[in-house]
Motif scaffolding. Structure first.
Motif, short mmCIF file in Angstrom:
data_model
loop_
_atom_site.label_atom_id
_atom_site.label_comp_id
_atom_site.label_asym_id
_atom_site.label_seq_id
_atom_site.Cartn_x
_atom_site.Cartn_y
_atom_site.Cartn_z
N ARG A 2 -6.58 -30.71 80.21
CA ARG A 2 -5.66 -31.78 79.87
C ARG A 2 -5.12 -31.57 78.46
O ARG A 2 -5.81 -31.80 77.48
N ARG A 4 -2.89 -33.27 77.09
CA ARG A 4 -2.68 -34.57 76.47
C ARG A 4 -3.90 -34.97 75.64
O ARG A 4 -3.78 -35.51 74.55
N SER A 5 -5.10 -34.65 76.18
CA SER A 5 -6.33 -34.98 75.46
C SER A 5 -6.41 -34.20 74.16
O SER A 5 -6.83 -34.72 73.12
N LEU A 6 -6.02 -32.91 74.25
CA LEU A 6 -6.10 -32.09 73.03
C LEU A 6 -5.07 -32.54 72.00
O LEU A 6 -5.34 -32.53 70.80
N LEU A 9 -6.40 -35.56 70.43
CA LEU A 9 -7.42 -35.17 69.46
C LEU A 9 -6.77 -34.67 68.16
O LEU A 9 -7.21 -34.99 67.06
N HIS A 12 -5.72 -37.59 66.17
CA HIS A 12 -6.88 -38.17 65.49
C HIS A 12 -7.18 -37.38 64.22
O HIS A 12 -7.46 -37.94 63.17
N ASN A 13 -7.11 -36.05 64.35
CA ASN A 13 -7.39 -35.18 63.20
C ASN A 13 -6.40 -35.40 62.07
O ASN A 13 -6.76 -35.40 60.90
N ASP A 16 -7.25 -38.43 60.28
CA ASP A 16 -8.50 -38.31 59.51
C ASP A 16 -8.36 -37.45 58.26
O ASP A 16 -9.18 -37.53 57.36
N ARG A 297 -16.27 -24.89 63.79
CA ARG A 297 -17.37 -25.34 64.64
C ARG A 297 -16.87 -26.35 65.68
O ARG A 297 -17.22 -26.27 66.85
N GLU A 298 -16.03 -27.28 65.22
CA GLU A 298 -15.48 -28.29 66.13
C GLU A 298 -14.67 -27.62 67.25
O GLU A 298 -14.77 -28.00 68.42
N VAL A 301 -16.98 -26.04 69.68
CA VAL A 301 -17.54 -27.06 70.59
C VAL A 301 -16.52 -27.38 71.69
O VAL A 301 -16.88 -27.45 72.87
N LEU A 302 -15.26 -27.51 71.28
CA LEU A 302 -14.21 -27.80 72.28
C LEU A 302 -14.13 -26.70 73.32
O LEU A 302 -13.99 -26.97 74.51
N ARG A 303 -14.23 -25.45 72.83
CA ARG A 303 -14.22 -24.32 73.79
C ARG A 303 -15.41 -24.41 74.72
O ARG A 303 -15.29 -24.19 75.92
N ALA A 307 -12.34 -26.31 76.87
CA ALA A 307 -10.95 -26.07 76.45
C ALA A 307 -10.72 -24.56 76.38
O ALA A 307 -11.53 -23.85 75.78
N LEU B 96 -17.47 -35.17 67.75
CA LEU B 96 -16.25 -35.10 66.95
C LEU B 96 -16.11 -36.41 66.15
O LEU B 96 -16.05 -37.50 66.73
N SER B 110 -11.99 -35.70 80.05
CA SER B 110 -10.55 -35.74 79.75
C SER B 110 -9.99 -34.33 79.56
O SER B 110 -8.79 -34.12 79.71
N LEU B 111 -10.86 -33.37 79.24
CA LEU B 111 -10.39 -31.98 79.16
C LEU B 111 -10.16 -31.42 80.56
O LEU B 111 -9.36 -30.51 80.75
#
Lengths: 399, 222
Positions: A2, A4-6, A9, A12-13, A16, A297-298, A301-303, A307, B96, B110-111
C-alpha cells in the motif's frame, strides 16, 4: 504494498522533523520564487518591448540624431524627449524611394499635480490623422472612425473611464476608448491628433497653470512604413543618407538600449538562478542523506514488515516531493503576487518596463517554477533515497 | 516449513578480510514448532534469523520457506511473502515514533493490500490480547520498554503469520517483564499454532520452547 500507507508515514515524518522539513521546503520555495520572478520580469520585459514595437506599427522610426535612447525612453518609460526634428523633414523622408508613408508624432506630457490636469503627469502622443497608420487602423476597427478634435484614446491604465471627459491643461477632451496593454508607458499614454494637441496648446495659454508649449514646425519622431517588398534596413540607410541630422531605426532594433539592459539582467539572473539551484540541490541532498541515514533502522524495520525496496524509495521520494510541492507552490505564488503587487516599484527600480502576464500565462509560469523546484529537490533526494532503499534490511537495522 | 541447506554468511571487514558469521548450516524447522536458538554474542544467531526471514542474503546455500527458495524471488515477491507469512519481534525498539500504538500494530496490514478497516479491528483485538487496548492512542515514547515489546508482538501477529521470528525479545527487560513476555509467546504458540523461532543468549528461556538449538562460532553446536 500500500503506497498510500507509506506516503502517510512520510507525512508523519515530515510533521515530526519540523526543522528539516522547513529547510527543505525553504530550498524549494527559493528555487520556485526566484525562477518565477526571473521569468516574469525578463519574459514580461521582452513581451513589453515586442508589443510596444507592434503598437507603433512602423517599419522604421526616424528620430533626431543621438536621441534614439530618449525617444525609446519616452515611449517606454514616459520620460519626455526634449529634442525635435524640423517638420520639413517629414516631406523629405516621405520622398525617399521605397517609403510608403511617413507620419510625424509629437511627444508631450501633462503637468504634475496641477488643478488644470485631471491626471497627473500623463504622456501624450499627438499624431497626424492624415498620414497615421499606428493608432488609426485600431480606431477604425474598434470605434468605427477616426478621432476628431477634442477627442482622445488612452492606454489601458489611463484612470479615466471610457466615454468620459478628461481635462488636460484646462482643455476638455472626450476619451473614446482604451488600447490593449503593453506593459510600457504607452499604457498610461493619451493619443490625440495633432490638431487637438495644437488646440490644447492654444487653449492652455489662458486655462492652464502653465501653458503647453509645442515648438513651431517641429516633431518628435517620424513613423515610416515601407512599400511592400522593400527591406526596412535598406530604406533606413537611405533615409539617414537623404536627411541629415536624423537616425533611422528599423523596428526590430527599436529600444536597443533597453534590450541590452534586459539581456544583461537576464544573464545575471540566470547566473544567480544557476548558483541557487546548485546550492539548493546540495543542501537538499545533504539534509536528505542525513535524514535517510538517521532513519536507516526505521526503514529496515519497514522492509522487514513487508515494504519492498521500490515502495521505500517511493515513500522517501514522496516525502521530498511533498516538501518540494508545498514549498515550491508557496514560492511560486509569493513571487507572482509580489511581482504583481510591486510591479510599478520594480519598473522604477529596474529602469525598464515589463508586462505582467494575463492569468493563463501567469499560471503557466507558476507551474514552470514549481516544476523546477520539484525536479531539483527530487533529483537531489533521489541518490540518498536510492542508496538507503537498496540497502539489505538486516544491514539497515544493524546500526 | 523452513529448510536451510549449506548456509554460510560472511562479512567483508575491510579489504580482503572476510569474517564468517555462519558456516555451512543445514537446518529444518517444522510447522508448529517453537524453536529457541541460544548462543553467546557473535555466535551467528541474529544472522541466522535474518537469513531465515530473507532480510540478509546468504553468501552460500539455499533458504526455502514452504518449498519456495527465497532468493529465487524478486525483492517485491520476497517482501510480499514476508508481509503475509512472517511476523517479527526485534531486539531493539522498533515501533515507529511518529505513529500511535494502534497505527504501529496495523502497519503490516496497511502495507499489505488488506483493507484498512480489517487491519484496524485486528490491531484492536491484538492490543486487547496483550493487555494494552486502553493505550491504543498513545505514542510509543509514552510506554514502558515491556509495554513497547508487547505492542511489537501484537504488530507481528496482525497479518496472522505462519512464522513468528523473535530476536532477543526480552534482552532489555527486567526478569519479571521477561517472564511476562515469554509467557505471552507461549500462549500465542499454544493458541494459534504459529511456528516460532526465538533467538536468545539467555539459556533459561529454552524451557519455553519445544525445541532447542545451540549455536557457537557460526555453527549449530548440537
Amino acid at each position: 504494498m500500500r503506497l498510500r500507507s507509506l506516503i502517510a508515514l512520510a507525512l508523519h515524518n515530515l510533521a515530526d522533523n519540523e526543522l528539516r522539513s522547513w529547510l527543505l521546503g525553504l530550498c524549494a520555495f527559493a528555487i520556485a520564487a526566484f525562477a518565477v520572478t526571473t521569468v516574469l520580469v525578463v519574459h514580461g520585459a521582452q513581451e513589453s518591448l515586442h508589443l510596444a514595437a507592434d503598437r507603433l506599427g512602423a517599419d522604421v522610426v526616424v528620430v533626431p540624431r543621438g536621441a534614439a535612447t530618449q525617444v525609446d525612453g519616452a515611449l517606454l518609460m514616459g520620460t519626455v524627449s526634449k529634442t525635435w526634428l524640423p517638420s520639413s523633414d517629414v516631406a523629405r523622408i516621405a520622398a525617399v524611394p521605397g517609403v510608403a508613408v511617413a507620419s510625424p508624432q509629437v511627444y508631450l506630457e501633462s503637468l504634475s499635480h496641477a488643478s488644470c490636469c485631471a491626471v497627473s503627469r500623463m504622456f501624450i502622443v499627438a499624431y497626424d490623422p492624415r498620414t497615421d497608420f499606428t493608432v488609426g487602423p485600431w480606431l477604425h476597427q474598434s470605434l468605427g472612425g477616426a478621432l476628431g478634435l477634442e477627442q482622445a484614446v488612452g492606454g489601458c491604465r489611463v484612470t479615466v473611464p471610457v466615454n468620459h471627459n478628461i481635462m488636460l491643461y484646462g482643455y476638455t477632451m472626450w476619451l473614446r476608448g482604451k488600447l490593449e496593454p503593453t506593459g510600457t508607458n504607452l499604457d498610461q499614454t493619451l493619443f490625440v491628433t495633432l490638431p487637438t494637441a495644437y488646440a490644447m496648446a492654444h487653449s492652455s495659454r489662458t486655462t492652464a497653470v502653465r501653458p503647453l508649449v509645442i515648438p513651431r514646425d517641429s516633431v518628435s519622431s517620424v513613423m515610416v512604413k515601407v512599400r511592400p517588398g522593400q527591406a526596412p534596413a535598406r530604406i533606413a540607410r537611405s533615409i539617414a543618407d537623404a536627411v541629415p541630422g536624423v537616425t533611422a531605426i528599423v523596428s526590430p532594433q527599436m529600444f536597443a538600449a533597453y534590450r541590452s539592459q534586459i539581456s544583461g539582467l537576464l544573464r545575471i539572473l540566470l547566473l544567480v538562478l544557476g548558483l541557487l539551484l546548485v546550492l539548493a540541490a546540495a543542501v537538499t541532498a545533504a539534509l536528505f542523506a542525513m535524514a535517510a541515514n538517521e532513519r536507516r533502522r526505521e526503514l529496515g524495520v519497514l522492509r522487514a514488515l513487508g515494504a519492498s525496496c521500490g515502495a521505500v524509495l517511493v515513500a522517501l521520494l514522496g516525502e521530498a516531493l511533498t516538501l518540494a510541492l508545498v514549498g515550491g507552490l508557496a514560492g511560486a505564488l509569493v513571487a507572482a503576487v509580489g511581482v504583481g503587487l510591486f510591479h510599478t516599484l520594480l519598473i522604477s527600480a529596474l529602469g525598464f518596463p515589463f508586462l505582467f502576464p494575463a492569468f493563463g500565462r501567469l499560471a503557466g509560469e507558476v507551474v514552470l517554477g514549481l516544476a523546477l523546484a520539484l525536479v531539483v529537490v527530487g533529483a537531489a533526494a533521489a541518490l540518498p533515497a536510492l542508496r538507503v532503499s537498496r540497502q539489505e534490511p538486516a544491514d539497515a537495522m544493524r546500526q | 516449513m523452513i529448510c536451510l541447506r549449506g548456509i554460510a554468511k560472511s562479512y567483508e571487514m575491510g579489504r580482503d578480510w572476510p569474517i564468517a558469521a555462519l558456516r555451512s548450516i543445514d537446518l529444518d524447522i517444522e510447522r508448529g514448532e517453537f524453536v529457541v536458538i541460544t548462543g553467546r554474542s557473535g555466535a551467528g544467531k541474529t544472522t541466522l534469523l535474518n537469513i531465515i526471514a530473507g532480510l540478509a542474503r546468504p553468501t552460500a546455500g539455499s533458504v526455502k520457506v514452504d518449498g519456495v527458495d527465497l532468493w529465487s524471488l524478486s525483492d517485491r515477491q520476497r517482501s510480499l511473502l514476508r508481509n503475509r507469512t512472517m511476523g517479527f519481534v526485534f531486539q531493539f525498539p522498533s515501533l515507529l515514533a511518529s505513529l500511535s500504538v494502534a497505527q504501529n500494530v496495523a502497519l503490516p496490514a496497511s502495507l499489505a493490500s488488506d483493507v484498512d478497516g480489517g487491519g484496524r479491528e485486528r490491531a484492536y483485538e491484538l492490543l486487547e490480547m496483550v493487555g494494552l487496548a486502553d493505550r491504543r492512542f498513545s505514542h510509543p515514547r509514552q510506554l514502558s520498554a515491556g509495554q513497547q515489546q508487547r505492542v511489537v508482538i501484537a504488530r507481528a501477529l496482525v497479518n496472522r503469520p505462519e512464522l513468528l521470528l523473535a530476536d532477543e525479545p526480552s534482552s532489555d527487560l527486567d526478569e519479571e517483564t521477561e517472564a511476562e513476555i515469554m509467557t505471552l509467546f507461549g500462549r500465542i504458540h499454544s493458541e494459534t499454532g504459529v511456528t516460532i523461532v526465538l533467538v536468545t543468549h539467555a539459556k533459561q528461556l529454552v524451557a519455553y520452547g519445544t525445541r532447542h538449538i545451540a549455536m557457537a562460532d557460526g555453527e549449530v553446536a548440537d
